[in-house]
Design a protein around this motif. Structure first.
Motif, PDB file in Angstrom:
ATOM      1  N   PRO A 159       0.827  -1.204   0.000  1.00  0.00           N
ATOM      2  CA  PRO A 159       0.000   0.000   0.000  1.00  0.00           C
ATOM      3  C   PRO A 159       0.859   1.251   0.000  1.00  0.00           C
ATOM      4  O   PRO A 159       1.909   1.297   0.648  1.00  0.00           O
ATOM      5  N   LEU A 160       0.415   2.250  -0.734  1.00  0.00           N
ATOM      6  CA  LEU A 160       1.142   3.517  -0.781  1.00  0.00           C
ATOM      7  C   LEU A 160       0.179   4.634  -1.136  1.00  0.00           C
ATOM      8  O   LEU A 160      -0.593   4.530  -2.086  1.00  0.00           O
ATOM      9  N   ASN A 161       0.222   5.692  -0.352  1.00  0.00           N
ATOM     10  CA  ASN A 161      -0.541   6.909  -0.603  1.00  0.00           C
ATOM     11  C   ASN A 161       0.421   7.919  -1.203  1.00  0.00           C
ATOM     12  O   ASN A 161       1.408   8.305  -0.576  1.00  0.00           O
ATOM     13  N   LEU A 162       0.170   8.348  -2.422  1.00  0.00           N
ATOM     14  CA  LEU A 162       1.077   9.273  -3.097  1.00  0.00           C
ATOM     15  C   LEU A 162       1.179  10.614  -2.379  1.00  0.00           C
ATOM     16  O   LEU A 162       2.113  11.378  -2.636  1.00  0.00           O
ATOM     17  N   LEU A 163       0.253  10.900  -1.459  1.00  0.00           N
ATOM     18  CA  LEU A 163       0.328  12.132  -0.682  1.00  0.00           C
ATOM     19  C   LEU A 163       1.084  11.959   0.629  1.00  0.00           C
ATOM     20  O   LEU A 163       1.344  12.941   1.326  1.00  0.00           O
ATOM     21  N   ALA A 164       1.434  10.741   0.967  1.00  0.00           N
ATOM     22  CA  ALA A 164       2.124  10.483   2.233  1.00  0.00           C
ATOM     23  C   ALA A 164       3.485  11.188   2.242  1.00  0.00           C
ATOM     24  O   ALA A 164       4.128  11.324   1.202  1.00  0.00           O
ATOM     25  N   PRO A 165       3.932  11.636   3.424  1.00  0.00           N
ATOM     26  CA  PRO A 165       5.220  12.347   3.499  1.00  0.00           C
ATOM     27  C   PRO A 165       6.413  11.482   3.120  1.00  0.00           C
ATOM     28  O   PRO A 165       7.445  11.988   2.705  1.00  0.00           O
ATOM     29  N   SER A 166       6.297  10.172   3.263  1.00  0.00           N
ATOM     30  CA  SER A 166       7.362   9.271   2.825  1.00  0.00           C
ATOM     31  C   SER A 166       6.744   8.085   2.111  1.00  0.00           C
ATOM     32  O   SER A 166       5.634   7.669   2.420  1.00  0.00           O
ATOM     33  N   TRP A 167       7.485   7.552   1.145  1.00  0.00           N
ATOM     34  CA  TRP A 167       7.011   6.420   0.360  1.00  0.00           C
ATOM     35  C   TRP A 167       7.843   5.185   0.680  1.00  0.00           C
ATOM     36  O   TRP A 167       9.074   5.277   0.773  1.00  0.00           O
ATOM     37  N   PRO A 168       7.218   4.021   0.812  1.00  0.00           N
ATOM     38  CA  PRO A 168       7.958   2.791   1.110  1.00  0.00           C
ATOM     39  C   PRO A 168       8.571   2.164  -0.142  1.00  0.00           C
ATOM     40  O   PRO A 168       8.525   0.950  -0.331  1.00  0.00           O
ATOM     41  N   VAL A 169       9.114   2.993  -1.014  1.00  0.00           N
ATOM     42  CA  VAL A 169       9.816   2.507  -2.201  1.00  0.00           C
ATOM     43  C   VAL A 169      11.140   3.254  -2.297  1.00  0.00           C
ATOM     44  O   VAL A 169      11.249   4.396  -1.842  1.00  0.00           O
ATOM     45  N   SER A 170      12.123   2.621  -2.860  1.00  0.00           N
ATOM     46  CA  SER A 170      13.413   3.274  -3.040  1.00  0.00           C
ATOM     47  C   SER A 170      13.902   3.016  -4.450  1.00  0.00           C
ATOM     48  O   SER A 170      13.648   1.963  -5.029  1.00  0.00           O
ATOM     49  N   GLY A 171      14.574   3.972  -5.017  1.00  0.00           N
ATOM     50  CA  GLY A 171      15.064   3.875  -6.384  1.00  0.00           C
ATOM     51  C   GLY A 171      16.386   3.143  -6.454  1.00  0.00           C
ATOM     52  O   GLY A 171      16.907   2.706  -5.433  1.00  0.00           O
ATOM     53  N   GLN A 172      16.837   3.012  -7.682  1.00  0.00           N
ATOM     54  CA  GLN A 172      16.277   3.744  -8.799  1.00  0.00           C
ATOM     55  C   GLN A 172      15.582   2.791  -9.770  1.00  0.00           C
ATOM     56  O   GLN A 172      15.968   1.635  -9.901  1.00  0.00           O
TER      57      GLN A 172
ATOM     58  N   ALA B  99       2.263  18.467  -9.521  1.00  0.00           N
ATOM     59  CA  ALA B  99       3.631  18.982  -9.572  1.00  0.00           C
ATOM     60  C   ALA B  99       4.475  18.423  -8.431  1.00  0.00           C
ATOM     61  O   ALA B  99       5.650  18.067  -8.626  1.00  0.00           O
ATOM     62  N   GLN B 100       3.875  18.311  -7.247  1.00  0.00           N
ATOM     63  CA  GLN B 100       4.605  17.791  -6.089  1.00  0.00           C
ATOM     64  C   GLN B 100       4.991  16.334  -6.300  1.00  0.00           C
ATOM     65  O   GLN B 100       6.120  15.917  -5.988  1.00  0.00           O
ATOM     66  N   ILE B 101       4.067  15.539  -6.830  1.00  0.00           N
ATOM     67  CA  ILE B 101       4.331  14.117  -7.054  1.00  0.00           C
ATOM     68  C   ILE B 101       5.389  13.924  -8.136  1.00  0.00           C
ATOM     69  O   ILE B 101       6.307  13.104  -7.992  1.00  0.00           O
ATOM     70  N   LEU B 102       5.287  14.687  -9.218  1.00  0.00           N
ATOM     71  CA  LEU B 102       6.274  14.583 -10.294  1.00  0.00           C
ATOM     72  C   LEU B 102       7.675  14.912  -9.784  1.00  0.00           C
ATOM     73  O   LEU B 102       8.654  14.252 -10.153  1.00  0.00           O
ATOM     74  N   LYS B 103       7.782  15.906  -8.929  1.00  0.00           N
ATOM     75  CA  LYS B 103       9.085  16.276  -8.356  1.00  0.00           C
ATOM     76  C   LYS B 103       9.664  15.139  -7.522  1.00  0.00           C
ATOM     77  O   LYS B 103      10.872  14.888  -7.526  1.00  0.00           O
ATOM     78  N   ARG B 104       8.788  14.409  -6.830  1.00  0.00           N
ATOM     79  CA  ARG B 104       9.244  13.298  -5.985  1.00  0.00           C
ATOM     80  C   ARG B 104       9.593  12.057  -6.812  1.00  0.00           C
ATOM     81  O   ARG B 104      10.363  11.205  -6.364  1.00  0.00           O
ATOM     82  N   PHE B 105       9.014  11.946  -8.007  1.00  0.00           N
ATOM     83  CA  PHE B 105       9.359  10.816  -8.878  1.00  0.00           C
ATOM     84  C   PHE B 105      10.805  10.909  -9.372  1.00  0.00           C
ATOM     85  O   PHE B 105      11.487   9.893  -9.526  1.00  0.00           O
TER      86      PHE B 105
END
Length: 274
Positions: free
Chosen positions: A197-210, A229-235
């Motif tokens: 599970p992951l909420n794209l608005l959450a302050p941290s995401w349980p995924v790591s790159g790359q 714009a915020q989500i794209l910047k975090r991608f």
């Protein structure tokens, strides 16, 4: 089928729209009132309430990470997906990763019931071969009910048959007895796909790159431009320098971000001098 036996006022709808926006970034326009009523009515009735305001009071008193917020979000999340939906993306993904010998990782950021990440996984196995040994597909979604279906890997045979005989035989097992009419993904496919599970608005995401590629298709349309714009910047930092972002056919981020530029056919690449 229920009649409109529950009371949902304008104020109730506005509060629902505010809460789901704050929690999940989903924007609910006024024309979504009937959808909201039909999707949330079951929760209201299960608690024995006759008014949406009573349910909303309960919701606001609940822990933000609790089960009722999860049910509230699941109810208002739209899950429209299919195997190899927007089919032109998958040959381009295959072309992008062809010949790679190192780890190949792809993130499906709106995995829904699993058809998209399994389609990605099939593409990677067909392109790189089962012996590659270092392929990973990460599927995430805010809807935990949808993720349960994805993890099971079980779908109606009629849906799977649309993939064609070769793919069906290679990647799926037909059910028998009680499971007649169903098909389940084979271990070869299941082992390279993980769901969480992951909420794209959450302050941290349980995924790591790359990642070699991120698929975020037909989900940003539910967000406003600021959230997009915020989500794209975090991608961006989660992609390899040559990584690709696959988006939905009705999504255009050309004027929203300077981090990505359109490569063509709803596919974006990182701007090298970002």
């Amino acid at each position: 089928m229920y009649e409109r036996d529950l009371v949902m006022t304008d104020a109730d709808f506005q509060k629902i729209a505010r809460l789901i926006y704050q929690h999940a970034g989903i924007v609910l326009a006024d024309n979504k009132r009937n959808m909201v009523y039909s999707r949330l009515a079951k929760r209201v009735r299960e608690h024995g309430f006759l008014q949406f305001s009573q349910y909303l009071t309960l919701l606001e008193q609940s822990s933000s990470g609790g089960g009722e917020w999860e049910a509230f979000t699941n109810a208002l999340t739209t899950n429209l997906t299919a195997f190899f939906r927007e089919a032109h993306h998958f040959p381009l993904l295959a072309q992008h990763v062809a010949g790679r010998t190192g780890p190949v990782r792809v993130w499906s950021a709106a995995a829904s019931t699993g058809e998209e990440p399994y389609s990605i996984a099939m593409t990677l196995l067909e392109t790189l071969g089962s012996s590659h040994g270092n392929i990973q597909v990460v599927g995430t979604d805010i809807d935990t009910d949808a993720l349960s279906i994805a993890r099971s890997g079980i779908y109606p045979v009629e849906q799977v048959k649309k993939l064609g005989t070769e793919r069906t035989k290679r990647f799926f097992m037909r059910g028998t007895g009680r499971n007649t009419g169903l098909a389940k993904v084979k271990p070869e496919l299941a082992r390279i796909v993980e769901f969480q599970p992951l909420n794209l608005l959450a302050p941290s995401w349980p995924v790591s790159g790359q990642f070699d590629a991120i698929f975020c298709r037909n989900v940003m349309i539910y967000f406003d431009k600021k959230t997009q714009a915020q989500i794209l910047k975090r991608f961006a930092p989660l992609l390899k320098p040559d990584g690709l972002l696959f988006t939905g056919h009705s999504e255009n981020f050309t004027y929203i971000t300077k981090t990505f530029r359109l490569r063509g056919q709803t596919i974006y690449e990182l701007v090298s001098d970002r």
